[in-house]
Motif scaffolding. Structure first.
Motif: not given
Length: 243
Positions: A15-20, A27-29, A34-39
């Protein structure tokens, strides 16, 4: 997200690498949300393309990350690199087959590499790799044409390549050889002088020793320029230095 996972198909990315990669340090809340929405968006597209039902998608959540559950060879980028490597390996022993493989590699392209994949480090680095490898594939294609005596098609290819990459010395070297072989000796020499002037004007540099050597061979009408060895003699040294 799809591009990032496809670059490492079959391997989980945290998750960390994907978000980066996706948000480049912004900054993300809530990163997981956020990743689940993208997925969810990616799965919707993939399920529609593959006809798979819910729960069967190739995009999987695993542990603290996601992975694209497909063999690496199903990704066009990997297929391109494989075809390019196989073609290059055959250049010296089977130029005709090498040409087929290299052209097949280029047919996978649809525009600049990862054009709309964002500004993350993984995708930008991969795009640079693909773009550089595509130039090498073009060098190899032209070498194969020169090896089999297709000088006129080599000239046609190289004329466009030089126009799009005006400081790429290897293309100039190949074009000089092709022009010489079809009897356009003065054009081959003039090409060297035009590049020399451009390098001096834009970079304050001289042509490489390799290119100067080719110029001297043409100037003296060295009979070895008509041999297949002339195609490879300097390229081999260049490849060794590159690796």
């Amino acid at each position: 997200m799809l591009a990032t996972l496809a670059l490492d198909a079959g391997r989980a990315i945290s998750h960390v690498d994907l978000a980066d990669e996706l948000w480049c340090g912004q900054p993300l809340g809530n990163v997981r949300n956020a990743l689940q929405a993208q997925a969810t968006r990616v799965r919707r597209v993939l399920d529609g393309k593959t006809g798979q039902g819910p729960g069967l998608t190739v995009l999987r959540a695993v542990g603290n990350g996601y992975l694209l559950d497909i063999p690496p060879e199903h990704v066009d980028g990997n297929r391109f690199l494989d075809l390019a490597a196989r073609g290059a390996a055959l250049l010296h022993c089977d130029a005709d087959r090498a040409l087929e493989l290299l052209q097949e590699a280029l047919r996978l392209w649809r525009g600049p590499a990862l054009l709309d994949a964002g500004d993350g480090l993984r995708c930008r680095s991969a795009a640079t790799l693909f773009d550089e490898r595509r130039l090498t594939v073009w060098e190899d294609i032209v070498s194969a044409r020169l090896a089999v005596g297709d000088n006129r098609q080599a000239i046609a290819d190289l004329s466009q390549l030089v126009a799009h990459h005006p400081l790429h010395e290897r293309f100039y070297e190949q074009l000089m050889l092709a022009l010489y072989r079809v009897g356009r000796h003065s054009d081959a020499l003039d090409l060297f002088h035009r590049l020399r002037a451009r390098l001096d004007e834009e970079l304050g540099l001289e042509p490489s020793d390799r290119l100067k050597h080719r110029y001297a061979e043409i100037l003296s009408q060295d009979p070895r320029l008509e041999s297949t060895a002339a195609v490879w003699s300097q390229q081999v040294g260049q490849r060794i230095a590159a690796y």
